[in-house]
Design a protein around this motif. Structure first.
Motif, short mmCIF file in Angstrom:
data_model
loop_
_atom_site.label_atom_id
_atom_site.label_comp_id
_atom_site.label_asym_id
_atom_site.label_seq_id
_atom_site.Cartn_x
_atom_site.Cartn_y
_atom_site.Cartn_z
N TYR A 1 -77.06 -10.07 10.35
CA TYR A 1 -76.34 -10.13 9.08
C TYR A 1 -76.53 -11.49 8.43
O TYR A 1 -76.69 -11.60 7.22
CB TYR A 1 -74.85 -9.87 9.28
N LEU B 1 -75.98 -11.66 4.49
CA LEU B 1 -74.78 -10.85 4.30
C LEU B 1 -73.53 -11.54 4.82
O LEU B 1 -72.42 -11.19 4.45
CB LEU B 1 -74.93 -9.51 5.04
N ARG C 1 -65.53 -9.19 5.56
CA ARG C 1 -66.88 -8.91 5.07
C ARG C 1 -67.56 -7.87 5.96
O ARG C 1 -68.22 -6.95 5.47
CB ARG C 1 -67.70 -10.20 5.03
N TRP D 1 -66.25 -4.49 5.23
CA TRP D 1 -66.79 -4.05 3.95
C TRP D 1 -68.23 -3.53 4.13
O TRP D 1 -68.58 -2.47 3.61
CB TRP D 1 -66.74 -5.22 2.96
N ILE D 2 -69.03 -4.25 4.88
CA ILE D 2 -70.41 -3.83 5.15
C ILE D 2 -70.41 -2.48 5.86
O ILE D 2 -71.17 -1.58 5.49
CB ILE D 2 -71.16 -4.91 5.98
N GLN E 1 -72.05 1.00 4.45
CA GLN E 1 -73.06 1.73 5.22
C GLN E 1 -72.62 3.19 5.40
O GLN E 1 -73.45 4.09 5.34
CB GLN E 1 -73.30 1.07 6.57
N LEU F 1 -78.58 -1.95 4.69
CA LEU F 1 -78.25 -3.38 4.67
C LEU F 1 -79.01 -4.09 3.55
O LEU F 1 -78.47 -5.01 2.91
CB LEU F 1 -78.56 -4.01 6.03
N ILE G 1 -77.12 -3.54 0.34
CA ILE G 1 -75.92 -4.38 0.31
C ILE G 1 -76.31 -5.82 0.00
O ILE G 1 -75.66 -6.49 -0.81
CB ILE G 1 -75.14 -4.27 1.64
N ARG G 2 -77.37 -6.30 0.63
CA ARG G 2 -77.85 -7.66 0.37
C ARG G 2 -78.20 -7.83 -1.11
O ARG G 2 -77.81 -8.81 -1.75
CB ARG G 2 -79.08 -7.96 1.22
#
Length: 172
Positions: free
Chosen positions: A38, A43, A64, A67-68, A72, A78, A81-82
């Protein structure tokens, strides 16, 4: 029958308490390697490092990671999200960032509602198939499968064969 899945929300570190990577991993159910990954993907960032270079995370890291995980679950990779976080960081003002977040969530809500509708339709087909198959229990145990398409079970009185069942019948 209703099936619901509740993802437990990890307990954040008390304000002011810093967690080592192993403690953060334990608290969030992630591996140390996942947390480092991450970081590599930008992230997650440690709040600080010790003099020896060990990462220390604050309560925001737990939030965080939760949230990730939720994103997902919604189907985001990922990398997605990034990219979203990167765009969010480019917003100079709070209102601009919140507008971007609002749009992001509004779009995901539309997609989630579509997914729920698809799943509800599938659920109906499964329930219909199970009800139909329940009447199959009245056949003699030695009845060949080839007799199924022509079954005249009185429990079915004109009922059409559900698609999830009909697809298994051999062509005549």
């Amino acid at each position: 029958m209703s099936i619901t899945t509740t993802i437990p929300r990890p307990a954040p570190a008390p304000d002011g308490v810093l967690l080592k990577v192993g403690e953060l991993a334990e608290r969030t159910g992630k591996t140390n390697r996942a947390l480092r990954f991450y970081e590599e993907m930008d992230l997650l960032s440690p709040a600080t490092r010790t003099q020896g270079g060990f990462r220390l995370y604050d309560s925001n890291a737990v939030i965080r990671i939760h949230w990730i995980d939720r994103l997902q679950e919604l189907g985001f990779s990922l990398a997605d999200i990034r990219d979203f976080l990167s765009a969010l960081r480019d917003d100079d003002t709070g209102p601009a960032a919140m507008d971007r977040l609002r749009g992001f969530y509004a779009q995901k809500l539309i997609e989630t509602r579509r997914s729920i509708a698809r799943l509800e339709s599938l659920k109906s087909e499964i329930v219909e198939s199970l009800a139909y198959l329940h009447s199959c229990q009245s056949c003699a145990p030695a009845t060949p499968r080839s007799a199924c398409p022509a079954c005249s079970s009185t429990a079915r009185d004109g009922e059409s064969v559900p698609r999830l069942v009909a697809a298994l019948h051999e062509p005549a």
